[in-house]
Every structure is written in C-alpha cells, then in structure tokens.
Enzyme design. Structure first.
Site, PDB file in Angstrom:
ATOM      1  N   ARG A  17       0.734  -1.346   0.164  1.00 48.34           N
ATOM      2  CA  ARG A  17       0.106  -0.110   0.147  1.00 48.34           C
ATOM      3  C   ARG A  17       0.818   1.157   0.091  1.00 48.34           C
ATOM      4  O   ARG A  17       0.517   2.269  -0.744  1.00 48.34           O
ATOM      5  CB  ARG A  17      -0.971   0.128   1.257  1.00 48.34           C
ATOM      6  CG  ARG A  17      -2.200  -0.992   1.072  1.00 48.34           C
ATOM      7  CD  ARG A  17      -2.978  -1.002   2.413  1.00 48.34           C
ATOM      8  NE  ARG A  17      -3.654   0.172   2.618  1.00 48.34           N
ATOM      9  CZ  ARG A  17      -4.234   0.584   3.876  1.00 48.34           C
ATOM     10  NH1 ARG A  17      -4.369  -0.519   4.733  1.00 48.34           N
ATOM     11  NH2 ARG A  17      -4.907   1.588   3.821  1.00 48.34           N
ATOM     12  N   CYS A  31      -1.290   5.792   9.368  1.00 46.01           N
ATOM     13  CA  CYS A  31      -1.593   4.509   8.478  1.00 46.01           C
ATOM     14  C   CYS A  31      -2.636   4.800   7.536  1.00 46.01           C
ATOM     15  O   CYS A  31      -2.598   5.850   6.898  1.00 46.01           O
ATOM     16  CB  CYS A  31      -2.116   3.705   9.840  1.00 46.01           C
ATOM     17  SG  CYS A  31      -3.475   4.259  10.800  1.00 46.01           S
TER      18      CYS A  31
END
Length: 273
Positions: free
Chosen positions: A176, A235
């Site tokens: 990611r 995050c």
C-alpha cells in the site's frame, strides 16, 4: 494485585489472575463489532465502540478523534472511574486495542494497558469466555483531561511533511505504501505522505503477540535516525498507527504523535503532485 501500571501491555496470564479485582475494567475495543449474544468475550468485558461512541460521527473521515466531553461521557457510561485499571483487547490480536489505549492517554489517563495477543491469545490459552453482554452498572466518575501533542491533524501534518520537522512513519503494508495495490477504501487514491517512511505495523508482531522490548528497540532504531525529532505515526485511518505508538513507547521513545486522519484524510484533501 501487582498491576504493572507503568506497562503499556499485559499478558493474558496476568489478566486472568486479576479478573476479580474490583477496580479492573476490561474493554473490548474490537472495531466494527456487531453486538450479538452468541458472540464470545472475555468475562466481564465491556464493549468500547470506537466507531459509534468514541469517534466524532459527524466527522468527514472514519474514527475521527472525539471531543473531551464525548469521550468523558461515553467512558462514564461504561462505568469507568478515575481509579479504574483498564485492560483493552480486540478480536484480531493487537489492532484496534492500541487505538483505545492511545485515546485514553490522549485524554490524560495512563492506567491503561493493551492485552498482548488479545482475544485470539486468550482463546489459544483455553481461558474462560462468556456471551457478549451489554454493560449494566453504575455510571462512572471518569474525568477526561485532553493532553496536547498526542494527536495531529491535517494542518499539522502538512507542516510536518513540508518542513521535515518530524520523523513520519506509515504503518500501512509495504504494498500500500509503495502504491502497488489499490487502497481498500473505495474511491481513495493510492499514495504516500511526502517525506514519510514505511514500517508495517505487522512487523512488530510475531504469532499475534507484540515482539519483546529488545526486538522493538532494534526495529525502531533502524527507522528513527534522528532521536531529537518527534515522531508522527500514520496509517490508513488512524487505527494501526497506534500499534506503532505502542511499540515505540515500549521501546523507550518519547514525543510520539498519531495523525488522526492518516492516509484517508491526506489522500482525500491533498492534491496529487
């Protein structure tokens, strides 16, 4: 009771041996959990509903940091007092429980620990369980006291990224972070906050348990090269960034900050360059 009040984390063995302490409050901080009496929990656990009770539900982004008043009232509704000793767990192991731990610290309460390994480790050890139940008890006298510096928001993140005033560490997976896969949130672009580095929160775990202090020190030393700088953890939506904060605190680091909106906010508001 021999409660390690200075420790951010406790073992399932410790929790089991202290379940009968009248000041102990066990919180189930599993995210997006649906209340169901067929669902099992640790005995006497109280459901800490991150999404609906302990987030600003009017916020544009998920799990938005609540107000001091909201946090205090919802904590009181769970029977939490100023002398409560809190242990929080989740159904994944160490995931959203770290967010609950960090929220309490941000509101000035330090008698809180994360259960190492969470409900999976509790189950693995064959410890007793009960059906999930709503908390029925007296309202607590918990007092929230918002502390500066625990959370940062979009403007603060923009400044930190631009000026390189902080070490910025992203807890998302490497695929990611490196934009090799699509973001799981529909419609959210892939990307990375400028001047951030990657440390997947899963790197801090082994067999569902947080690695020991020595290993955590080694991991963070490889990422934090300037210890004079404060560290901001990010995050996807401010949940697993708190796992990094947990590990870093155990490793002895200070001046730790969580970016509340994380990539969901940044990727939505910051234009692509």
């Amino acid at each position: 009771m021999n409660q390690p009040l200075g420790s951010p984390i406790v073992s399932v063995k410790w929790l089991y041996s202290n379940l009968e302490n009248p000041n102990l409050v066990v919180l189930d901080g599993t995210i997006n959990k649906i209340f169901n009496t067929e669902t099992q929990q640790i005995p006497k656990a109280r459901f800490f509903d991150i999404k609906k009770k302990f987030s600003d539900i009017t916020g544009e982004f998920p799990s938005t940091f609540p107000s001091e008043f909201q946090f205090q009232e919802e904590a009181r509704n769970l029977g939490i007092n100023n002398n409560s000793i809190i242990v929080v767990y989740d159904d994944k192991g160490i995931y959203s429980s770290a967010r609950v731990w960090w929220l309490f610290k941000a509101f000035g309460y330090n008698k809180v620990s994360v259960l190492n390994g969470g409900f999976p480790e509790w189950t693995k050890q064959g410890l007793p369980k009960e059906s999930m139940a709503q908390f029925i008890g007296e309202k607590g006298d918990f007092k929230a006291n918002l502390q500066p510096g625990y959370m940062t928001f979009f403007n603060g993140m923009q400044k930190a990224s631009k000026t390189k005033s902080h070490t910025i560490i992203d807890a998302r997976s490497s695929v990611r972070f490196n934009c090799e896969v699509l973001e799981p949130r529909e419609g959210l672009r892939s990307g990375t906050i400028p001047n951030s580095i990657n440390l997947p929160f899963t790197d801090l775990l082994e067999n569902g348990l947080l690695k020991d202090k020595a290993d955590l020190k080694t991991i963070f030393a490889s990422k934090i090269t300037d210890e004079t700088k404060a560290v901001i953890f990010s995050c996807g939506s401010g949940i697993t960034a708190c796992v990094l904060a947990l590990g870093a605190e155990i490793a002895g680091y200070k001046n730790l900050v969580v970016y509340d909106g994380s990539w969901t906010e940044w990727g939505s508001l910051q234009p692509v360059r």
